[in-house]
Design an enzyme around this catalytic site. Structure first.
Site, short mmCIF file in Angstrom:
data_model
loop_
_atom_site.label_atom_id
_atom_site.label_comp_id
_atom_site.label_asym_id
_atom_site.label_seq_id
_atom_site.Cartn_x
_atom_site.Cartn_y
_atom_site.Cartn_z
N GLY A 70 -4.69 1.44 4.99
CA GLY A 70 -3.39 0.98 5.49
C GLY A 70 -3.41 -0.34 6.22
O GLY A 70 -2.36 -0.79 6.68
N GLY A 123 -4.51 -3.37 4.95
CA GLY A 123 -4.50 -4.56 4.09
C GLY A 123 -3.17 -5.29 4.11
O GLY A 123 -2.11 -4.69 4.30
N CYS A 155 -0.73 -4.12 1.46
CA CYS A 155 -0.75 -2.66 1.43
C CYS A 155 0.57 -2.09 1.95
O CYS A 155 1.16 -2.62 2.89
CB CYS A 155 -1.90 -2.25 2.34
SG CYS A 155 -1.87 -0.56 2.82
P1 5GP Z 1 -6.55 -7.91 3.31
O1 5GP Z 1 -7.83 -8.64 3.53
O2 5GP Z 1 -5.66 -8.59 2.32
O3 5GP Z 1 -5.83 -7.60 4.60
O4 5GP Z 1 -6.93 -6.46 2.73
C1 5GP Z 1 -7.68 -6.29 1.56
C2 5GP Z 1 -7.86 -4.79 1.35
O5 5GP Z 1 -6.59 -4.15 1.16
C3 5GP Z 1 -8.62 -4.40 0.11
O6 5GP Z 1 -10.00 -4.58 0.20
C4 5GP Z 1 -8.21 -2.94 -0.06
O7 5GP Z 1 -8.97 -2.07 0.76
C5 5GP Z 1 -6.79 -2.94 0.45
N1 5GP Z 1 -5.84 -2.90 -0.67
C6 5GP Z 1 -5.80 -3.64 -1.77
N2 5GP Z 1 -4.74 -3.34 -2.56
C7 5GP Z 1 -4.10 -2.34 -1.92
C8 5GP Z 1 -2.92 -1.59 -2.24
O8 5GP Z 1 -2.24 -1.78 -3.24
N3 5GP Z 1 -2.60 -0.61 -1.34
C9 5GP Z 1 -3.33 -0.37 -0.23
N4 5GP Z 1 -2.96 0.63 0.56
N5 5GP Z 1 -4.41 -1.10 0.11
C10 5GP Z 1 -4.79 -2.06 -0.73
#
Ligand code: 5GP
Length: 369
Positions: A187, A189, A192
């Protein structure tokens, strides 16, 4: 009875690292940014423990190549074919890019085919079983995830296995019977929607503390995945005892991320010779792997039992990834000099963390150029 855990559960924006006198470090150049990782199931790897996310947009060959060539860790996403991966490994080897820190991602769906994919990679392209595997599932609490993890460990006893995601310490011990690294974060990301759609998740700071404590007690490692907004958040994760950090959004606007540069035109307030000035801004698309967009692209649609837990974003285009990688190395080295840590490994021992109500001064944020 439903219980509420009332102690504060903190995120990166709720804390700062307090500078202090420590060992005498005169320059950022004196800091050792490489760390030797001795994994629970027997392998060693060396590098700066920062991964790109195993997402279709940033878990691609171009981003992986850059991170590996800088001595970092990299994943590639699960939608590549073995021939594409084989070709990538061949070209990286020709360019003298070390592949020791490259993690190949597999998902839970169709486990037989996924395991066969790794075997084919080994037989056809010389990827040996002592390489690295990332088993990725948005929710590792389901029994199927544990079953796939056990099978992969059986089939590849020498591999370094990273498994996740989870968002509580209780499950870490069970997974570490088979995995080397637990990927923590649900949750957090930037693409996300899980917290909005399901109400589930755990703030990263508290999660890292909880999982690192448990994992380290049995020789396991953790990777703090998601929620990195600024480079300082990577520093915070290391200070909190995360062994690895995984980030997606911070790489999503770069040349190396997958997808074309998109331009959009905006009318400004400026008028020259009676004509209002149009400004062009540049973007790249970043989408969550559970978004409707990703489901349509890779899974033939959403399925009527699911809701989208990811979104599609337009991220400002930021040019070459080199600048961000330089900022990561520079930011971590500088953090080490503020807290007197001679190496990344020592950051958690040297850091004092303070809980804050106001982390950043944003007064001129809208004027930044
Ligand atoms: P960011 O660095 O962009 O904050 O987060 C990347 C992470 O978000 C990814 O490694 C993965 O764990 C998570 N993530 C990627 N796509 C999704 C998605 O569609 N839904 C959710 N809940 N998490 C995602």
């Amino acid at each position: 009875m439903t219980q509420i855990l009332a102690e504060p559960y903190l995120d990166y924006s709720n804390i700062l690292i307090r500078p202090k006198m420590g060992i005498n470090l005169n320059s950022r150049r004196d800091v050792n940014l490489q760390r030797v990782f001795k994994f629970k199931h027997g392998q060693n790897r060396t590098g700066l423990g920062v991964f790109n996310a195993n997402m279709a947009t940033v878990g691609n060959f171009a981003v992986a190549k850059k991170l590996l060539s800088r001595g970092m860790f990299a994943t590639i996403h699960k939608h590549y074919t073995i021939d594409e991966i084989g070709e990538f490994m061949r070209s990286a080897t020709d360019e003298k890019i070390p592949l020791d820190n490259l993690f190949i991602t597999i998902g839970l769906r169709d486990a037989d085919a996924q395991i066969q994919k790794l075997k084919d990679l080994e037989n056809k392209y010389g990827w040996t079983s002592s390489r690295n595997i990332c088993i990725d599932a948005p929710n590792f609490y389901i029994q199927k995830a544990l079953d796939v993890l056990k099978r992969v460990r059986d089939e590849f006893p020498d591999a370094v296995i990273m498994a996740g995601n989870i968002a509580s310490g209780d499950i870490c011990l069970k997974l570490l019977d088979y995995a080397d690294i637990i990927k923590c974060g649900i949750g957090s990301g930037s693409a996300c929607l899980t917290r909005r759609q399901t109400g589930c998740g755990t703030p990263m700071v508290s999660l890292i503390l909880e999982c690192a404590d448990i994992a380290h007690s049995v020789g396991g490692h953790i990777c703090a995945d998601g929620g990195i907004v600024d480079i300082g958040d990577i520093c915070k994760a290391f200070c909190l005892n995360a062994d690895f950090v995984m980030a997606g959004g911070i790489f999503a606007g770069t040349d190396e991320a997958e997808g074309d540069i998109i331009n959009k035109q905006y009318q400004t307030n400026e008028i020259i010779n009676g004509v209002s000035v149009i400004q062009t801004k540049y973007f790249k698309v970043y989408y969550g792997m559970s978004s409707e967009y990703a489901n349509n692209k890779f899974a033939g649609g959403m399925g009527n039992y699911k809701t989208s837990e990811g979104r599609e974003l337009l991220i400002p285009y930021t040019g070459s990834i080199d600048k961000i990688l330089q900022d990561i190395f520079g930011g971590i080295a500088s953090c080490c000099t503020y807290i007197g840590a001679a190496s990344v490994k020592h950051m958690s021992k040297c850091a004092t963390i303070i809980q804050v109500h106001n982390q950043l001064n944003k007064v001129f944020e809208k004027y930044s150029v």
